[in-house]
Design an enzyme around this catalytic site. Structure first.
Site, PDB file in Angstrom:
ATOM      1  N   ASP A 102       0.851  -1.201   0.000  1.00  0.00           N
ATOM      2  CA  ASP A 102       0.000   0.000   0.000  1.00  0.00           C
ATOM      3  C   ASP A 102       0.883   1.246   0.000  1.00  0.00           C
ATOM      4  O   ASP A 102       1.036   1.905   1.029  1.00  0.00           O
ATOM      5  CB  ASP A 102      -0.893  -0.076   1.253  1.00  0.00           C
ATOM      6  CG  ASP A 102      -1.789   1.136   1.437  1.00  0.00           C
ATOM      7  OD1 ASP A 102      -2.041   1.857   0.456  1.00  0.00           O
ATOM      8  OD2 ASP A 102      -2.245   1.360   2.577  1.00  0.00           O
TER       9      ASP A 102
ATOM     10  N   THR B 212     -10.231   9.138   2.316  1.00  0.00           N
ATOM     11  CA  THR B 212     -11.421   9.311   3.173  1.00  0.00           C
ATOM     12  C   THR B 212     -11.194  10.353   4.258  1.00  0.00           C
ATOM     13  O   THR B 212     -12.120  10.759   4.940  1.00  0.00           O
ATOM     14  CB  THR B 212     -11.848   7.966   3.822  1.00  0.00           C
ATOM     15  OG1 THR B 212     -10.692   7.365   4.357  1.00  0.00           O
ATOM     16  CG2 THR B 212     -12.507   7.048   2.824  1.00  0.00           C
TER      17      THR B 212
END
Ligand code: C5P
Length: 238
Positions: free
Chosen positions: A65, A124
């Site tokens: 990631d 987010t």
């Protein structure tokens, strides 16, 4: 591990540790049948490719990631290098645009064993006022949908998204587009700093393929027991 046949294949535990020592201590307490693993910026910066090799040797599938975001040539080369580390999944920022996404997809497809390539759309952590401050009007939801559609058009395998967004994205982008969702909390566990959480079963019901779960597992007294409880919850769905 087969893609999502087994509940363990749907769970990606976030190895949010500062160094290889603490990460491997945790890894010794779980097994590849129970979960996949996510290595992010902090751990990769401190432990490097050597850690990825050790995790692969132990049979774990790894989601790297690192959210690449740069000019197309640079991102393509980074994706090629990551694919060479035998990771199972890696990601880029969809805000890098069409040419960057296409270059990344092409680089990954050329690998001997192509990993899944997914995109981050709007972080987010950003709300409408954060978007406005960087000159982007509209709501985060509108941008998420636009960027996820772009990622799909460019040949990416899926996106990382909030579990609140999965139902809309699943409907728009079809059954084969992978949706990877963090912000997951088994019933009864602490939300920590996550603002909007969903249980594993609800997230899968809403269309998620893979659940990213960190602290409820990594900080548990018995991580395997927590994972097995989630397995039962997911197995009851099918
Ligand atoms: O401990 P917790 O389950 O909250 O960890 C979630 C993991 O998912 C962390 O590695 C976090 O960085 C990541 N993540 C997230 N929300 C996003 C994107 C990634 O929580 N929108």
């Amino acid at each position: 591990m087969s893609d999502t046949q087994h509940p363990g294949a749907r769970i990606i535990v976030a190895l949010d540790y500062a160094n290889a020592g603490s990460a491997m201590e945790f890894v010794g307490r779980v097994s590849p049948e129970l979960c996949r693993l996510k290595v992010g910026k902090e751990l990769f910066t401190s432990a490097g490719p050597d850690l990825l090799r050790r995790l692969a040797e132990q049979g774990f599938d790894v989601f790297l990631d690192l959210k690449y975001h740069d000019i197309p040539n640079t991102v393509a080369k980074a994706c090629r290098a990551a694919a060479g580390l035998d990771v199972w999944m890696l990601n880029v920022h969809a805000l890098g645009g069409r040419r960057m996404l296409e270059a990344a997809a092409e680089a990954v497809a050329a690998a001997a064993k192509p990993p899944l390539l997914v995109a981050v759309t709007i972080l987010t952590s950003m709300d409408a006022s954060d978007l406005e401050s960087i000159g982007l009007g509209g709501t985060p939801e509108q941008h998420v949908l636009q960027l996820a559609t772009l990622a799909s058009d460019c040949g990416l395998d899926g996106v990382v998204c909030s579990s609140r967004e999965t139902a809309v994205l699943r409907k728009r982008l079809g059954k084969d587009f992978r949706l990877v969702t963090p912000g997951i909390r088994p019933a009864g566990s602490a939300p920590d700093d996550q603002r909007r959480v969903m249980t594993p079963a609800d997230a899968i019901r809403n269309g998620s393929n893979y659940l990213v779960i960190g602290r409820p597992v990594t900080q548990a007294d018995d991580p395997s027991a927590v994972l097995l409880t989630i397995h039962s919850e997911l197995a009851a769905l099918s």
